[in-house]
Design an enzyme around this catalytic site. Structure first.
Site, PDB file in Angstrom:
ATOM      1  N   GLY A 102       0.819  -1.207   0.000  1.00  0.00           N
ATOM      2  CA  GLY A 102       0.000   0.000   0.000  1.00  0.00           C
ATOM      3  C   GLY A 102       0.856   1.261   0.000  1.00  0.00           C
ATOM      4  N   ASP A 127      -7.801  -1.191   0.982  1.00  0.00           N
ATOM      5  CA  ASP A 127      -8.411   0.146   1.129  1.00  0.00           C
ATOM      6  C   ASP A 127      -8.700   0.805  -0.210  1.00  0.00           C
ATOM      7  OD1 ASP A 127      -6.751   1.361   4.173  1.00  0.00           O
ATOM      8  OD2 ASP A 127      -7.996  -0.385   3.729  1.00  0.00           O
ATOM      9  N   ARG A 162     -34.151  -4.718  13.699  1.00  0.00           N
ATOM     10  CA  ARG A 162     -33.084  -3.939  14.322  1.00  0.00           C
ATOM     11  C   ARG A 162     -32.372  -3.052  13.309  1.00  0.00           C
ATOM     12  NH1 ARG A 162     -30.699  -8.982  17.904  1.00  0.00           N
ATOM     13  NH2 ARG A 162     -31.781  -8.489  19.865  1.00  0.00           N
ATOM     14  N   GLY A 170     -10.632   0.493   6.214  1.00  0.00           N
ATOM     15  CA  GLY A 170     -10.484   1.718   5.414  1.00  0.00           C
ATOM     16  C   GLY A 170     -10.055   2.810   6.370  1.00  0.00           C
ATOM     17  N   GLU A 187     -29.093   1.497   4.106  1.00  0.00           N
ATOM     18  CA  GLU A 187     -29.891   2.724   4.237  1.00  0.00           C
ATOM     19  C   GLU A 187     -29.004   3.952   4.395  1.00  0.00           C
ATOM     20  OE1 GLU A 187     -32.713  -0.084   4.003  1.00  0.00           O
ATOM     21  OE2 GLU A 187     -31.125  -0.253   5.489  1.00  0.00           O
TER      22      GLU A 187
HETATM   23  O1  F6P Z   1      -4.216  -0.691   5.099  1.00  0.00           O
HETATM   24  C1  F6P Z   1      -5.076  -1.746   5.090  1.00  0.00           C
HETATM   25  C2  F6P Z   1      -5.637  -1.945   6.468  1.00  0.00           C
HETATM   26  O2  F6P Z   1      -6.370  -3.126   6.456  1.00  0.00           O
HETATM   27  C3  F6P Z   1      -6.528  -0.811   6.949  1.00  0.00           C
HETATM   28  O3  F6P Z   1      -7.817  -0.821   6.373  1.00  0.00           O
HETATM   29  C4  F6P Z   1      -6.555  -1.095   8.424  1.00  0.00           C
HETATM   30  O4  F6P Z   1      -6.948   0.027   9.186  1.00  0.00           O
HETATM   31  C5  F6P Z   1      -5.087  -1.443   8.666  1.00  0.00           C
HETATM   32  O5  F6P Z   1      -4.623  -2.063   7.471  1.00  0.00           O
HETATM   33  C6  F6P Z   1      -4.857  -2.373   9.839  1.00  0.00           C
HETATM   34  O6  F6P Z   1      -3.443  -2.447  10.013  1.00  0.00           O
HETATM   35  P1  F6P Z   1      -2.776  -3.667  10.811  1.00  0.00           P
HETATM   36  O7  F6P Z   1      -2.929  -4.891   9.961  1.00  0.00           O
HETATM   37  O8  F6P Z   1      -1.332  -3.249  10.954  1.00  0.00           O
HETATM   38  O9  F6P Z   1      -3.526  -3.782  12.106  1.00  0.00           O
END
Ligand code: F6P
Length: 322
Positions: A102, A127, A162, A170, A187
Site C-alpha cells: 500500500g 483500502d 433492528r 479503510g 440505508e
Molecule cells: O491498510 C489496510 C488496512 O487493512 C486498513 O484498512 C486497516 O486500518 C489497517 O490495514 C490495519 O493495520 P494492521 O494490519 O497493521 O492492524
C-alpha cells in the site's frame, strides 16, 4: 537484468499470492533468477532471502495471505534502514526489486528509487486508496467478503427488526464502505471523506422505521469519526428511533480468503507487468489498471495524494437509500 527480488509489505490482502506467482513465473520466462524476500522490508534488511522457482509458487493462486510473509517496518522510514536494505540487495546480487503493498510500502519503494536502486511498485491494499490505478489487488475480494457479511446481517436484522452499524476497514478511505453499502442496499453509508451529522443518522433510522422497513443497515468506514462505537453509544440514548441498534465490526476477515477471479487476473497482470517494467528499464514506476489496460505511474506521483471518492458514486448511494 538477470536477478530480481520480490517482497510483500504492509497490510496483507487476498491477491498477494497470485501476484507473487506471476512475478516469479514471468521473471523465469524472461530468463531471470527471482529471489523471494520474507517479511517485507524488515526481512530485506535482515537478509531473509532465498531463490524461488516455478514450483515455489505452485498451488498458491487460490490461497489468501502471502507465502513471503509481510510486516510493517518503521526502521525503513529512516535513510539508514534503506541504506542497509540496498547493501543487502547488492550482497545477494539482486539488480531490481518488485514491491507489492500500500501507500507506506510504495513510499519506501519510491525512496529506494531516489537512492538509485531499480524498483517497480504494485498497488496492493484492500483500502483502494492508491492513486494511479482504478483498483488495487485485494479490493474486489474484500468487497465480496463484506457484501456476504451485510447480506447475512440483513437476515437477522430483519428477523429482530433492528438497526445495524457494520464497520468496514479503510483507515482513511471510505471506498470499501461506499461500494459495499451500494451493493448491500444499505440505508446509509458513513465515510471519512464526507461529514454526516448525528441528527442526519438518527433521522435516517427513524425514517426507515416509520416507512415500515424491517431493518436499517448503516455501513461505517473505520476512518469515519467519531467512530462506530461512539455513534452506537449516542444512539442508545435515543429511545425513540423505533429500531434497537446493534453493531458488528468486520475487522480482519476482510483481509483474508481466496482471491476472486477478478483479483487473481488483476494480480497476475500487474505482477507480470512489474517484471516487464524492470526488464524494460521503467524504474521508479507503479503498475496500475486503468481504461482496461496496464498503466505506469511514477511512484512519487502515485504516493503524492490518496485517491478521492467518486462524487457520482456518493450521490448514487444516497439515491438508493430510499
Ligand atoms: O491498510 C489496510 C488496512 O487493512 C486498513 O484498512 C486497516 O486500518 C489497517 O490495514 C490495519 O493495520 P494492521 O494490519 O497493521 O492492524
Amino acid at each position: 537484468m538477470k536477478r530480481i527480488g520480490v517482497l510483500t509489505s504492509g497490510g496483507d490482502n487476498p491477491g498477494l499470492n497470485p501476484c507473487i506467482r506471476a512475478v516469479v513465473r514471468d521473471g523465469i520466462a524472461l530468463g531471470m533468477n527471482v529471489m523471494g524476500i520474507r517479511r517485507g522490508y524488515a526481512g530485506l534488511i535482515d537478509g531473509e532471502i532465498s531463490e524461488m522457482d516455478a514450483r515455489s509458487v505452485g498451488g498458491i493462486i487460490n490461497h489468501g495471505g502471502t507465502i513471503l510473509g509481510t510486516a510493517r517496518c518503521p526502521e525503513f522510514f529512516e535513510r539508514s534502514g534503506r541504506t542497509e536494505a540496498i547493501r543487502t540487495l547488492n550482497r545477494f546480487g539482486i539488480e531490481g526489486l518488485v514491491v507489492i503493498g500500500g501507500n507506506g510500502s510504495l513510499t519506501g519503494a519510491s525512496h529506494l528509487h531516489e537512492m538509485g536502486f531499480p524498483v517497480v511498485g504494485v498497488p496492493g491494499t484492500i483500502d483502494n486508496d492508491i492513486s494511479g490505478t482504478n483498483i488495487s489487488i485485494g479490493v474486489d475480494t474484500a468487497l465480496n467478503t463484506i457484501l456476504d457479511a451485510i447480506d447475512k446481517i440483513k437476515d437477522t436484522a430483519t428477523s429482530h427488526n433492528r438497526a445495524f452499524l457494520i464497520e468496514t476497514m479503510g483507515r482513511h478511505c471510505g471506498y470499501l464502505a461506499l461500494k459495499s453499502g451500494i451493493a448491500g442496499g444499505a440505508e446509509l453509508v458513513l465515510i471519512p471523506e464526507i461529514e454526516t451529522t448525528f441528527d442526519e443518522i438518527a433521522h435516517t433510522i427513524e425514517t426507515a422505521y416509520i416507512k415500515g422497513k424491517p431493518h436499517c443497515i448503516i455501513v461505517v468506514a473505520e476512518g469515519w469519526k467519531p467512530g462506530m462505537e461512539a455513534l452506537a453509544q449516542q444512539l442508545a440514548e435515543h429511545k425513540d428511533l423505533g429500531f434497537s441498534v446493534r453493531i458488528t465490526r468486520l475487522g480482519y476477515v476482510q483481509r483474508g480468503g481466496a482471491a476472486s477471479a477478478f483479483d487473481r487476473v488483476l494480480a497476475t497482470r500487474l505482477g507480470a507487468a512489474a517484471v516487464e517494467a524492470l526488464a524494460g528499464g521503467d524504474y521508479g514506476q507503479m503498475v496500475g489498471w486503468a481504461r482496461d489496460e496496464i498503466v505506469l505511474t511514477p511512484l512519487k506521483d502515485a504516493i503524492a495524494f490518496e485517491k478521492e471518492i467518486s462524487p457520482d458514486l456518493w450521490r448514487l448511494a444516497r439515491v438508493m437509500e430510499q
